[in-house]
Design a protein around this motif. Structure first.
Motif, PDB file in Angstrom:
ATOM      1  N   GLU A 109       0.828  -1.211   0.000  1.00 15.63           N
ATOM      2  CA  GLU A 109       0.000   0.000   0.000  1.00 15.63           C
ATOM      3  C   GLU A 109       0.859   1.256   0.000  1.00 15.63           C
ATOM      4  OE1 GLU A 109      -3.828   2.008   0.317  1.00 15.63           O
ATOM      5  OE2 GLU A 109      -3.271  -0.060  -0.131  1.00 15.63           O
ATOM      6  N   ARG A 110       1.931   1.265   0.783  1.00 11.53           N
ATOM      7  CA  ARG A 110       2.815   2.422   0.822  1.00 11.53           C
ATOM      8  C   ARG A 110       3.482   2.642  -0.543  1.00 11.53           C
ATOM      9  NH1 ARG A 110       5.458   5.661   4.421  1.00 11.53           N
ATOM     10  NH2 ARG A 110       3.289   5.929   5.107  1.00 11.53           N
ATOM     11  N   PHE A 111       3.967   1.574  -1.153  1.00  4.06           N
ATOM     12  CA  PHE A 111       4.629   1.716  -2.448  1.00  4.06           C
ATOM     13  C   PHE A 111       3.654   2.224  -3.510  1.00  4.06           C
ATOM     14  CE2 PHE A 111       6.071  -0.057  -6.557  1.00  4.06           C
ATOM     15  CZ  PHE A 111       7.313   0.544  -6.642  1.00  4.06           C
ATOM     16  N   LEU A 112       2.447   1.680  -3.548  1.00  3.90           N
ATOM     17  CA  LEU A 112       1.450   2.116  -4.527  1.00  3.90           C
ATOM     18  C   LEU A 112       1.062   3.577  -4.303  1.00  3.90           C
ATOM     19  CD1 LEU A 112      -0.821  -1.063  -4.621  1.00  3.90           C
ATOM     20  CD2 LEU A 112       0.765  -0.295  -6.401  1.00  3.90           C
ATOM     21  N   THR A 113       0.994   3.983  -3.041  1.00  6.06           N
ATOM     22  CA  THR A 113       0.709   5.388  -2.735  1.00  6.06           C
ATOM     23  C   THR A 113       1.815   6.288  -3.257  1.00  6.06           C
ATOM     24  OG1 THR A 113      -0.543   4.773  -0.758  1.00  6.06           O
ATOM     25  CG2 THR A 113       0.256   7.036  -0.880  1.00  6.06           C
ATOM     26  N   MET A 114       3.052   5.859  -3.102  1.00  2.00           N
ATOM     27  CA  MET A 114       4.178   6.622  -3.637  1.00  2.00           C
ATOM     28  C   MET A 114       4.070   6.745  -5.155  1.00  2.00           C
ATOM     29  SD  MET A 114       7.087   4.828  -1.230  1.00  2.00           S
ATOM     30  CE  MET A 114       8.508   5.402  -2.160  1.00  2.00           C
ATOM     31  N   VAL A 115       3.656   5.671  -5.798  1.00  4.31           N
ATOM     32  CA  VAL A 115       3.545   5.679  -7.259  1.00  4.31           C
ATOM     33  C   VAL A 115       2.503   6.694  -7.722  1.00  4.31           C
ATOM     34  CG1 VAL A 115       2.851   4.323  -9.275  1.00  4.31           C
ATOM     35  CG2 VAL A 115       4.373   3.322  -7.560  1.00  4.31           C
ATOM     36  N   ALA A 164       6.231   6.913   9.221  1.00  7.99           N
ATOM     37  CA  ALA A 164       6.575   5.490   9.291  1.00  7.99           C
ATOM     38  C   ALA A 164       5.315   4.637   9.378  1.00  7.99           C
ATOM     39  CB  ALA A 164       7.481   5.237  10.489  1.00  7.99           C
ATOM     40  N   ILE A 165       5.395   3.445   8.816  1.00  3.83           N
ATOM     41  CA  ILE A 165       4.286   2.494   8.865  1.00  3.83           C
ATOM     42  C   ILE A 165       4.700   1.286   9.698  1.00  3.83           C
ATOM     43  CG2 ILE A 165       3.340   3.226   6.644  1.00  3.83           C
ATOM     44  CD1 ILE A 165       4.637   0.751   5.388  1.00  3.83           C
ATOM     45  N   ALA A 166       3.708   0.532  10.129  1.00  3.92           N
ATOM     46  CA  ALA A 166       3.966  -0.662  10.925  1.00  3.92           C
ATOM     47  C   ALA A 166       4.574  -1.757  10.057  1.00  3.92           C
ATOM     48  CB  ALA A 166       2.670  -1.156  11.568  1.00  3.92           C
ATOM     49  N   GLY A 177      14.669  -0.237  12.587  1.00  2.00           N
ATOM     50  CA  GLY A 177      14.087  -0.760  13.818  1.00  2.00           C
ATOM     51  C   GLY A 177      12.650  -1.170  13.559  1.00  2.00           C
ATOM     52  N   GLN A 178      11.973  -1.574  14.596  1.00  2.55           N
ATOM     53  CA  GLN A 178      10.578  -1.976  14.443  1.00  2.55           C
ATOM     54  C   GLN A 178       9.718  -0.791  14.014  1.00  2.55           C
ATOM     55  OE1 GLN A 178       9.334  -3.874  18.109  1.00  2.55           O
ATOM     56  NE2 GLN A 178       9.980  -5.883  17.384  1.00  2.55           N
ATOM     57  N   ASN A 179       8.817  -1.080  13.076  1.00  2.00           N
ATOM     58  CA  ASN A 179       7.843  -0.076  12.597  1.00  2.00           C
ATOM     59  C   ASN A 179       8.524   1.217  12.143  1.00  2.00           C
ATOM     60  OD1 ASN A 179       5.784  -1.911  13.420  1.00  2.00           O
ATOM     61  ND2 ASN A 179       5.869  -1.081  15.492  1.00  2.00           N
ATOM     62  N   SER A 180       9.592   1.089  11.399  1.00  2.00           N
ATOM     63  CA  SER A 180      10.384   2.253  10.981  1.00  2.00           C
ATOM     64  C   SER A 180      10.348   2.503   9.477  1.00  2.00           C
ATOM     65  CB  SER A 180      11.846   2.077  11.419  1.00  2.00           C
ATOM     66  OG  SER A 180      12.414   0.940  10.785  1.00  2.00           O
ATOM     67  N   ARG A 181       9.566   1.749   8.732  1.00  2.00           N
ATOM     68  CA  ARG A 181       9.566   1.880   7.269  1.00  2.00           C
ATOM     69  C   ARG A 181       8.894   3.191   6.841  1.00  2.00           C
ATOM     70  NH1 ARG A 181       6.788  -3.537   5.198  1.00  2.00           N
ATOM     71  NH2 ARG A 181       5.218  -2.779   6.690  1.00  2.00           N
TER      72      ARG A 181
END
Length: 293
Positions: free
Chosen positions: A126-132, A168-170, A195-199
């Motif tokens: 979802e994050r990648f598609l939003t970036m697109v 950042a997303i989970a 780290g955790q949830n840092s993307r």
């Protein structure tokens, strides 16, 4: 004993008094009758007013009740659904309906076809598609950390203002079988993290099969497909190597975030870039964005 006879004048006075009493009684009765008639005339009017008031009150109560408001909202919502049934969906809305989406990217090294899997990593995909669809890659996104036979990291916008919009997303649940050797396969795309949830927006391409996946952010969300895409990936410029913390000469990420494309073009002239990406429509429909007719 003698009795006294009343005089004629006294008798006349008593008769006059009695007549006055009779007339008074009649006038009182007539007044009472008129009052009753007046009351009888007002009663239907008052009754009508009362009935109308009760009807209005009932309508006000029914329309202001939670059930009535909910019914009205549902009716409006149903109308909106009917009106939007045939409206065109945005590219992101179309993508959200599919578990697999095709993304085409233009890079300075050639074209890429990327197969995005929501069933692999829903949040990452979802994050990648939003970036697109938001035009993130139109800002010229550097393939800045290209380490031969390892990975190529990218995902920092050429415009610092654009990157700041992404929080950042989970982490997604890891689906790779980590009991097998080198589960991160050649051509997989995974987000980078610290780290955790840092993307946020940084991700990498795997140049070959790798022993990655133990970090919580290393969950593949896509893969490149097609021979031409692999040829493009193998042409990414690797001359700057790894980031300085790991002994290479790649750009400093901190300066990229602060200065954007100006820092890169002046100091790293050989870098390759992702210049544009778009979601391919399903069923082979031509996209306006790719210039096909």
């Amino acid at each position: 004993m003698t009795t006294r006879q009343p005089s004629r004048s006294g008798a006349r006075r008593r008769g006059r008094i009695e007549n006055e009493q009779i007339l008074h009684a009649e006038s009182v009765w007539e007044y009472a009758e008129k009052e009753k008639e007046a009351e009888g005339a007002w009663f239907p009017i008052m009754l009508g007013v009362f009935v109308i008031a009760m009807v209005i009150l009932g309508l006000l109560v029914s329309t202001s009740s939670p059930q009535s408001r909910q019914h009205k909202w549902l009716s409006l919502n149903d109308d909106n659904k009917k009106e939007n049934t045939n409206s065109p969906l945005s590219p992101l809305a179309q993508a959200q309906r599919s578990q697999i989406n095709m993304v085409a990217c233009q890079t300075t090294a050639g074209p890429l076809e990327i197969e995005v899997h929501k069933d692999w990593a829903p949040l990452g995909a979802e994050r990648f598609l939003t970036m697109v669809v938001s035009g993130f890659f139109d800002t010229r996104v550097a393939l800045f950390r290209a380490v031969e036979n390892f990975i190529c990291q990218t995902g920092i916008s050429g415009d610092p203002k654009v990157h700041r919009k992404y929080e950042a997303i989970a982490d997604d649940v890891q689906w790779l079988d980590l009991t097998k050797p080198q589960p991160m396969k050649r051509g997989y795309l995974s987000f980078a993290g610290s780290g955790q949830n840092s993307r946020t927006t940084e991700f990498f391409f795997a140049f070959r099969d790798l022993q990655l996946g133990n970090a919580p952010w290393e969950v593949p969300f896509a893969q490149i497909i097609g021979e031409e895409s692999f040829l493009t990936m193998d042409r990414f410029y690797v001359g700057y190597g790894d980031i300085p913390d790991f002994g290479g000469n790649a750009p400093l990420q901190g300066r990229m975030y602060e200065e954007g494309i100006a820092y890169l073009e002046g100091n790293f002239p050989h870098l390759d870039y992702i210049e544009h990406c778009y979601i391919r429509p399903p069923n082979g429909i031509s996209s306006v964005e790719d210039g096909s007719q």
